[in-house]
Design a protein around this motif. Structure first.
Motif, PDB file in Angstrom:
ATOM      1  N   GLN A  10       0.842  -1.210   0.000  1.00 53.66           N
ATOM      2  CA  GLN A  10       0.000   0.000   0.000  1.00 53.66           C
ATOM      3  C   GLN A  10       0.865   1.243   0.000  1.00 53.66           C
ATOM      4  OE1 GLN A  10      -2.329  -0.663   3.474  1.00 53.66           O
ATOM      5  NE2 GLN A  10      -4.231  -0.761   2.340  1.00 53.66           N
ATOM      6  N   ARG A  11       1.917   1.174   0.810  1.00 55.61           N
ATOM      7  CA  ARG A  11       2.763   2.357   0.927  1.00 55.61           C
ATOM      8  C   ARG A  11       3.453   2.663  -0.403  1.00 55.61           C
ATOM      9  NH1 ARG A  11       6.326   1.804   5.886  1.00 55.61           N
ATOM     10  NH2 ARG A  11       5.221  -0.160   6.076  1.00 55.61           N
ATOM     11  N   ILE A  12       3.938   1.611  -1.056  1.00 57.06           N
ATOM     12  CA  ILE A  12       4.609   1.837  -2.343  1.00 57.06           C
ATOM     13  C   ILE A  12       3.624   2.492  -3.305  1.00 57.06           C
ATOM     14  CG2 ILE A  12       5.549   0.657  -4.368  1.00 57.06           C
ATOM     15  CD1 ILE A  12       7.043  -1.119  -2.610  1.00 57.06           C
ATOM     16  N   PHE A  13       2.364   2.035  -3.257  1.00 55.87           N
ATOM     17  CA  PHE A  13       1.343   2.596  -4.132  1.00 55.87           C
ATOM     18  C   PHE A  13       1.102   4.063  -3.846  1.00 55.87           C
ATOM     19  CE2 PHE A  13      -0.180  -1.358  -6.022  1.00 55.87           C
ATOM     20  CZ  PHE A  13      -0.310  -0.870  -7.309  1.00 55.87           C
ATOM     21  N   ILE A  14       1.043   4.368  -2.566  1.00 56.83           N
ATOM     22  CA  ILE A  14       0.784   5.768  -2.208  1.00 56.83           C
ATOM     23  C   ILE A  14       1.928   6.666  -2.693  1.00 56.83           C
ATOM     24  CG2 ILE A  14       0.550   7.356  -0.253  1.00 56.83           C
ATOM     25  CD1 ILE A  14      -0.991   5.054   1.148  1.00 56.83           C
ATOM     26  N   LEU A 177      -1.054   5.761 -19.054  1.00 55.27           N
ATOM     27  CA  LEU A 177       0.297   5.489 -18.578  1.00 55.27           C
ATOM     28  C   LEU A 177       0.269   5.145 -17.098  1.00 55.27           C
ATOM     29  CD1 LEU A 177       3.081   5.704 -19.990  1.00 55.27           C
ATOM     30  CD2 LEU A 177       3.393   7.845 -18.759  1.00 55.27           C
ATOM     31  N   PHE A 178      -0.538   5.919 -16.373  1.00 55.09           N
ATOM     32  CA  PHE A 178      -0.670   5.724 -14.928  1.00 55.09           C
ATOM     33  C   PHE A 178      -1.195   4.324 -14.629  1.00 55.09           C
ATOM     34  CE2 PHE A 178      -3.175   5.993 -11.040  1.00 55.09           C
ATOM     35  CZ  PHE A 178      -2.230   6.499 -10.165  1.00 55.09           C
ATOM     36  N   ILE A 179      -2.232   3.926 -15.366  1.00 52.57           N
ATOM     37  CA  ILE A 179      -2.855   2.618 -15.108  1.00 52.57           C
ATOM     38  C   ILE A 179      -1.887   1.481 -15.434  1.00 52.57           C
ATOM     39  CG2 ILE A 179      -4.708   1.038 -15.827  1.00 52.57           C
ATOM     40  CD1 ILE A 179      -6.426   3.640 -16.125  1.00 52.57           C
ATOM     41  N   ILE A 180      -1.222   1.599 -16.590  1.00 53.24           N
ATOM     42  CA  ILE A 180      -0.303   0.514 -16.994  1.00 53.24           C
ATOM     43  C   ILE A 180       0.838   0.386 -15.975  1.00 53.24           C
ATOM     44  CG2 ILE A 180       1.371  -0.213 -18.746  1.00 53.24           C
ATOM     45  CD1 ILE A 180      -0.569   1.165 -20.792  1.00 53.24           C
ATOM     46  N   THR A 181       1.426   1.551 -15.637  1.00 47.51           N
ATOM     47  CA  THR A 181       2.535   1.516 -14.669  1.00 47.51           C
ATOM     48  C   THR A 181       2.042   0.954 -13.339  1.00 47.51           C
ATOM     49  OG1 THR A 181       3.090   3.621 -15.657  1.00 47.51           O
ATOM     50  CG2 THR A 181       4.508   2.876 -13.885  1.00 47.51           C
ATOM     51  N   GLY A 182       0.821   1.355 -12.962  1.00 46.64           N
ATOM     52  CA  GLY A 182       0.247   0.872 -11.694  1.00 46.64           C
ATOM     53  C   GLY A 182       0.142  -0.628 -11.670  1.00 46.64           C
ATOM     54  N   ILE A 183      -0.326  -1.218 -12.787  1.00 50.27           N
ATOM     55  CA  ILE A 183      -0.487  -2.684 -12.835  1.00 50.27           C
ATOM     56  C   ILE A 183       0.874  -3.368 -12.716  1.00 50.27           C
ATOM     57  CG2 ILE A 183      -1.156  -4.616 -14.328  1.00 50.27           C
ATOM     58  CD1 ILE A 183      -3.404  -2.713 -15.370  1.00 50.27           C
ATOM     59  N   VAL A 188       5.108  -6.118  -9.203  1.00 45.65           N
ATOM     60  CA  VAL A 188       6.483  -6.034  -8.679  1.00 45.65           C
ATOM     61  C   VAL A 188       6.449  -5.907  -7.150  1.00 45.65           C
ATOM     62  CG1 VAL A 188       8.558  -4.607  -8.615  1.00 45.65           C
ATOM     63  CG2 VAL A 188       7.409  -5.044 -10.789  1.00 45.65           C
ATOM     64  N   THR A 189       5.574  -4.996  -6.668  1.00 46.80           N
ATOM     65  CA  THR A 189       5.549  -4.773  -5.218  1.00 46.80           C
ATOM     66  C   THR A 189       4.975  -5.977  -4.477  1.00 46.80           C
ATOM     67  OG1 THR A 189       3.464  -3.643  -5.497  1.00 46.80           O
ATOM     68  CG2 THR A 189       5.401  -2.263  -5.236  1.00 46.80           C
ATOM     69  N   LYS A 190       4.059  -6.689  -5.164  1.00 45.31           N
ATOM     70  CA  LYS A 190       3.484  -7.874  -4.512  1.00 45.31           C
ATOM     71  C   LYS A 190       4.584  -8.909  -4.252  1.00 45.31           C
ATOM     72  CE  LYS A 190      -0.209 -11.213  -5.248  1.00 45.31           C
ATOM     73  NZ  LYS A 190       0.123 -11.891  -4.055  1.00 45.31           N
ATOM     74  N   ARG A 191       5.446  -9.053  -5.262  1.00 50.66           N
ATOM     75  CA  ARG A 191       6.551 -10.004  -5.120  1.00 50.66           C
ATOM     76  C   ARG A 191       7.491  -9.558  -3.995  1.00 50.66           C
ATOM     77  NH1 ARG A 191       8.927 -14.200  -7.646  1.00 50.66           N
ATOM     78  NH2 ARG A 191      11.115 -13.931  -8.092  1.00 50.66           N
ATOM     79  N   LEU A 192       7.800  -8.252  -4.027  1.00 50.72           N
ATOM     80  CA  LEU A 192       8.688  -7.699  -2.990  1.00 50.72           C
ATOM     81  C   LEU A 192       8.060  -7.843  -1.604  1.00 50.72           C
ATOM     82  CD1 LEU A 192      10.260  -4.339  -4.154  1.00 50.72           C
ATOM     83  CD2 LEU A 192      11.369  -6.132  -2.829  1.00 50.72           C
ATOM     84  N   ALA A 193       6.753  -7.515  -1.574  1.00 51.11           N
ATOM     85  CA  ALA A 193       6.056  -7.565  -0.284  1.00 51.11           C
ATOM     86  C   ALA A 193       6.032  -8.992   0.261  1.00 51.11           C
ATOM     87  CB  ALA A 193       4.640  -7.038  -0.428  1.00 51.11           C
ATOM     88  N   ASP A 194       5.925  -9.975  -0.672  1.00 47.96           N
ATOM     89  CA  ASP A 194       5.950 -11.379  -0.260  1.00 47.96           C
ATOM     90  C   ASP A 194       7.253 -11.702   0.454  1.00 47.96           C
ATOM     91  OD1 ASP A 194       3.503 -11.997  -1.012  1.00 47.96           O
ATOM     92  OD2 ASP A 194       4.040 -13.133  -2.833  1.00 47.96           O
ATOM     93  N   PHE A 195       8.367 -11.255  -0.176  1.00 49.43           N
ATOM     94  CA  PHE A 195       9.687 -11.496   0.426  1.00 49.43           C
ATOM     95  C   PHE A 195       9.747 -10.858   1.800  1.00 49.43           C
ATOM     96  CE2 PHE A 195      11.663 -11.573  -4.048  1.00 49.43           C
ATOM     97  CZ  PHE A 195      11.449 -12.926  -4.135  1.00 49.43           C
ATOM     98  N   ILE A 196       9.257  -9.625   1.829  1.00 49.72           N
ATOM     99  CA  ILE A 196       9.376  -8.878   3.085  1.00 49.72           C
ATOM    100  C   ILE A 196       8.509  -9.493   4.172  1.00 49.72           C
ATOM    101  CG2 ILE A 196       8.786  -6.640   4.116  1.00 49.72           C
ATOM    102  CD1 ILE A 196      10.172  -5.444   1.651  1.00 49.72           C
ATOM    103  N   THR A 197       7.306  -9.965   3.765  1.00 50.73           N
ATOM    104  CA  THR A 197       6.447 -10.632   4.752  1.00 50.73           C
ATOM    105  C   THR A 197       7.138 -11.877   5.297  1.00 50.73           C
ATOM    106  OG1 THR A 197       4.630  -9.919   3.400  1.00 50.73           O
ATOM    107  CG2 THR A 197       4.105 -11.495   5.119  1.00 50.73           C
ATOM    108  N   LYS A 198       7.800 -12.621   4.376  1.00 50.77           N
ATOM    109  CA  LYS A 198       8.509 -13.822   4.806  1.00 50.77           C
ATOM    110  C   LYS A 198       9.620 -13.459   5.782  1.00 50.77           C
ATOM    111  CE  LYS A 198       7.925 -16.969   1.045  1.00 50.77           C
ATOM    112  NZ  LYS A 198       8.494 -17.201  -0.269  1.00 50.77           N
ATOM    113  N   LEU A 199      10.344 -12.401   5.429  1.00 52.15           N
ATOM    114  CA  LEU A 199      11.432 -11.950   6.316  1.00 52.15           C
ATOM    115  C   LEU A 199      10.882 -11.557   7.675  1.00 52.15           C
ATOM    116  CD1 LEU A 199      13.908  -9.740   4.280  1.00 52.15           C
ATOM    117  CD2 LEU A 199      14.385 -11.836   5.499  1.00 52.15           C
TER     118      LEU A 199
END
Ligand code: ADP
Length: 589
Positions: A10-14, A177-183, A188-199
């Protein structure tokens, strides 16, 4: 109250949204500005052209000459822009014609208007402002030619909403552009967030001390490497913690096994660590019982030490770790002596160490007393010997018999001096170097027999009789010379103090697992009650005056007591009803 925490994703999105919005607004603002500039240029060209036409028209119809400017209405009809305004003024700024105002003769003077001022100074000038006549923004453009002002004006219509309408494609493009980049960012952030949640989960498990060894869920990426590193650091830490725990336990056990009381305090006098002995010492030294280590700070006797420590603690001065300040005090309380030491550490924490030095202190005092007693005791026989020798040397007229008499006297005193030195030396050896005496299994009866045999003549002389009730089998773990010395001293005392026609009874009356118990009794006159506890002291004599000159050394019973104690035994004396003195003692098997 716990604040709701946004997830990493969420934070990355904001952040992304904020950056993108700022970027879009800045781009649009930039575009809008450019649009405005462009429109201004466009209007300026248009106004320039119209003013040129107006000038040509005025010259063509010589309007300045005829002063008939109303003919200019024709131009208005020719130009499609209905909002076109043409104004003519003379040099003084008085209006000669205005296409918007019918009674322009009564219009106010225009010389102060910015475009007029600019035209007056540099031939031409423009200005955008609000017109109170029409309620719209106008672009005014004035020229100054041949003492006249010609001013043209059109509506200035650069509006945001117009702009947005015209830039719709651009805005759609930005949105897409905003929508495509957002998707893309979402994945990308979901993958990162997964790692971070695991950590995070991993860190929580580590914190809860759960087993980490089974954690093999590593991904093949930098995050995986981080996770591996953390596991390795965690394992090292875990091992170090275990080792430290074991060391700490050892230290605690060691501290609790110490005879000394030990405690550590921080600079605010708060306890960090203390062993149980420390509390015991506080209780012994202070007058009331306590279970708090901090009661130390209320003990009056300890206060001088604490004052000294405070100087170091309050001071700004640096403490050298290789030469820690140590302050020591000695206090005497309830017949005991204590040494209290304070050690200050560089971080201004400090240690207090308490030990019972009663034995050492008493021994020191005793040694001190003994030394002065010995000197005193040695003086008497020495003075006698000197006296006899002086007489022999100075009195030449002495008869042979007299001379022999003095020599014999001097000899007896030198023997006494020898006895005294032997006793002192024996006593010192028993006390300070007891381990040097050779101990083994010994039968008691033969030892006593030997002693008695050596003293037979003296016993016979006094008509004394010895009865021995000790079985042949009685065997103790002891030193032959010391045991002989015990019985010799006792019998000698009986010969000296019990006197003629008395008898001695030595018997073994009891035994237990560890000891044999003996009784030594003579039927002499004994001693009075008040001397009983003191006769074992060094140089203690019941009849002080008489004994020093003629009697024993005053060390006999001291030797007996120390020798018995070296055999793990104990000795006490009691007065026998009907006269006589009895010694009860034990010797270890
Ligand atoms: P000393 O060498 O003077 O005999 P001891 O230490 O052996 O010194 O004895 C201390 C004192 O105890 C003696 O001076 C004596 O007065 C008293 N004493 C010891 N043994 C006897 C005894 N058997 N009967 C009476 N008095 C005794």
């Amino acid at each position: 109250m716990t604040r709701h925490r946004r997830s990493y994703q969420q934070r990355i999105f904001i952040y992304f949204f904020a950056v993108f919005t700022v970027f879009t607004v800045l781009t649009l603002a930039f575009q809008f500005n450019r649009e405005k500039e462009f429109r201004k240029e466009q209007l300026e060209t248009e106004l320039n052209t119209i003013s040129e036409i107006t000038l040509k028209f005025i010259e063509r119809y010589e309007l300045f000459y005829y002063k008939d400017f109303s003919r200019l209405d024709t131009i208005k009809q020719l130009v499609p822009d209905k909002n076109l305004r043409i104004t003519v003024a003379n040099r003084k700024g008085n209006i000669l014609y205005d296409s918007f105002v019918a009674d322009y003769q009564n219009m106010e003077n225009h010389l102060t208007r910015p475009e007029f001022q600019k035209a007056l100074h540099s031939g031409q000038g423009g200005n955008i402002r609000h017109s109170s006549t029409t309620g719209q923004d106008f672009y005014y453009f004035a020229r100054y030619i041949d003492d006249y002002f010609i001013r043209c004006a059109v509506v200035y219509d650069v509006k945001v909403q117009n702009f947005l309408q015209t830039e719709r494609v651009f805005i759609f493009f930005i949105l897409a552009l905003f929508i495509i980049t957002g998707i893309i960012l979402y994945f990308v952030t979901k993958r990162l967030a997964d790692f971070i949640t695991k950590l995070r989960d991993f860190a929580i498990r580590a914190n809860n001390d759960e087993d980490m060894s089974s954690d093999t869920e590593f991904v093949d990426s930098e995050i995986g490497d981080i996770q591996k590193q953390i596991v390795s650091i965690y394992n090292h830490l875990h091992d170090a913690k275990n080792e430290l725990g074991a060391e700490k336990d050892r230290l605690y056990n060691h501290l609790n096994a110490l005879n000394e009381g030990i405690a550590f305090f921080n600079s605010n006098n708060e306890k960090i660590l203390a062993n149980s002995r420390f509390i015991q010492y506080i209780n012994l030294i202070s007058d009331h019982s306590t279970i708090s280590v901090n009661a130390l700070f209320d003990i009056d006797e300890v206060k001088p030490l604490l004052e000294k420590l405070k100087e170091y603690l309050d001071d700004e001065k640096i403490i050298n770790p290789h030469n820690l300040p140590v302050e020591t005090i000695r206090i005497a309380k309830n017949d005991k002596f204590y040494k209290i030491q304070g050690i200050i550490f560089p971080d201004k924490s400090f240690e207090i160490l308490m030990s019972d030095i009663t034995r050492l202190e008493k021994r020191r005092l005793l040694k001190q007393q003994l030394t002065s007693n010995i000197a005193h005791e040695l003086k008497t026989p020495l003075a006698s010997i000197k006296g006899y020798l002086d007489t022999l040397l100075s009195t030449k007229s002495l008869t042979k018999e007299k001379q022999l008499y003095f020599i014999e006297k001097a000899y007896a005193q030198s023997k006494r001096l020898g006895d005294l030195l032997n006793d002192i030396s024996l006593l010192n050896n028993i006390e300070d170097a007891g381990e040097l005496f050779d101990f083994k299994e010994l039968k008691v009866r033969p030892i006593i027999n030997d002693v008695v045999e050596n003293m037979t003549s003296r016993l016979v002389e006094k008509n004394m009789h010895i009865e021995l009730n000790i079985d042949d089998s009685v065997q103790v773990y002891g030193n032959e010379n010391l045991l002989a010395s015990v019985f010799q001293n006792l019998i000698e005392n009986s010969i000296n103090y019990a006197g003629k026609n008395t008898s001695i009874n030595i018997r073994q009356y009891l035994e237990d697992e560890k000891f044999y118990y003996f009784s030594y009794l003579d039927t002499g006159k004994g001693i009075s009650e008040e001397h009983l506890t003191r006769i074992f002291e060094r140089f203690y004599r019941v009849d002080e005056g008489r004994m020093r000159e003629t009697g024993g050394t005053g060390l006999g019973l001291s030797i007996v007591k120390n020798a018995v104690q070296l055999h793990q035994g104990d000795i006490s004396a009691r007065i026998k009803t009907g006269g006589g003195l009895e010694f009860i003692f034990s010797l270890s098997k």
